[in-house]
Design a protein around this motif. Structure first.
Motif, PDB file in Angstrom:
ATOM      1  N   TYR A   9      19.684  23.862  16.268  1.00 36.79           N
ATOM      2  CA  TYR A   9      20.773  23.051  16.229  1.00 36.79           C
ATOM      3  C   TYR A   9      21.954  23.835  15.661  1.00 36.79           C
ATOM      4  O   TYR A   9      21.816  24.236  14.502  1.00 36.79           O
ATOM      5  CB  TYR A   9      20.462  21.704  15.574  1.00 36.79           C
ATOM      6  CG  TYR A   9      19.586  20.725  16.317  1.00 36.79           C
ATOM      7  CD1 TYR A   9      20.121  20.195  17.264  1.00 36.79           C
ATOM      8  CD2 TYR A   9      18.392  20.803  16.061  1.00 36.79           C
ATOM      9  CE1 TYR A   9      19.351  19.198  18.151  1.00 36.79           C
ATOM     10  CE2 TYR A   9      17.397  19.869  16.850  1.00 36.79           C
ATOM     11  CZ  TYR A   9      17.863  19.268  17.782  1.00 36.79           C
ATOM     12  OH  TYR A   9      16.867  18.298  18.484  1.00 36.79           O
ATOM     13  N   SER A  11      26.312  23.883  14.929  1.00 37.36           N
ATOM     14  CA  SER A  11      27.748  23.014  14.720  1.00 37.36           C
ATOM     15  C   SER A  11      28.450  23.150  16.288  1.00 37.36           C
ATOM     16  O   SER A  11      28.414  24.018  16.962  1.00 37.36           O
ATOM     17  CB  SER A  11      28.694  23.186  13.682  1.00 37.36           C
ATOM     18  OG  SER A  11      27.974  23.522  12.395  1.00 37.36           O
ATOM     19  N   ALA A  12      28.957  22.054  16.514  1.00 34.80           N
ATOM     20  CA  ALA A  12      29.686  21.963  17.664  1.00 34.80           C
ATOM     21  C   ALA A  12      31.059  22.698  17.698  1.00 34.80           C
ATOM     22  O   ALA A  12      31.514  23.037  16.417  1.00 34.80           O
ATOM     23  CB  ALA A  12      30.372  20.481  18.127  1.00 34.80           C
ATOM     24  N   ARG A  14      34.705  23.783  18.061  1.00 30.00           N
ATOM     25  CA  ARG A  14      36.003  23.068  18.230  1.00 30.00           C
ATOM     26  C   ARG A  14      37.177  23.965  17.917  1.00 30.00           C
ATOM     27  O   ARG A  14      37.157  25.046  17.004  1.00 30.00           O
ATOM     28  CB  ARG A  14      36.013  22.006  16.833  1.00 30.00           C
ATOM     29  CG  ARG A  14      37.267  21.062  16.909  1.00 30.00           C
ATOM     30  CD  ARG A  14      37.139  20.164  15.868  1.00 30.00           C
ATOM     31  NE  ARG A  14      37.622  20.741  14.615  1.00 30.00           N
ATOM     32  CZ  ARG A  14      36.874  20.905  13.638  1.00 30.00           C
ATOM     33  NH1 ARG A  14      35.967  20.458  13.385  1.00 30.00           N
ATOM     34  NH2 ARG A  14      37.650  21.420  12.507  1.00 30.00           N
ATOM     35  N   GLY A  37      32.743  26.147  13.939  1.00 28.94           N
ATOM     36  CA  GLY A  37      31.766  26.624  14.816  1.00 28.94           C
ATOM     37  C   GLY A  37      31.737  27.970  15.344  1.00 28.94           C
ATOM     38  O   GLY A  37      30.796  28.494  16.282  1.00 28.94           O
TER      39      GLY A  37
END
Length: 75
Positions: A9, A11-12, A14, A37
């Motif tokens: 996983y 981080s998104a 942005r 990210g």
């Protein structure tokens, strides 16, 4: 512990700000992209053309050189 075939996983991504928001037609301007990210090896594109010299300055900042403007379509 490393699990084979495990999912990672992240981080998104942005983008909060791109400075400056305009530049010289010839390109070569220093452009700063701020957000979250970003990782080493990130790519930035102007339309579909990759930017030059993309550098990860930190988890939230990329610096790069702008590309020359594309020629205007002929009519």
């Amino acid at each position: 512990v490393t699990l084979p075939l495990a999912f990672e996983y992240r981080s998104a991504l942005r983008v909060d700000e791109v400075v400056p928001d305009e530049g010289e037609i010839a390109g070569g301007d220093l452009v700063i992209v701020r957000g979250a990210g970003f990782t080493a090896g990130a790519s930035v594109f102007f339309d579909d053309v990759p930017a030059n010299n993309v550098t990860l300055e930190g988890a939230g900042t990329l610096s790069l050189a702008s590309r020359p403007a594309s020629p205007a379509p002929s009519t």
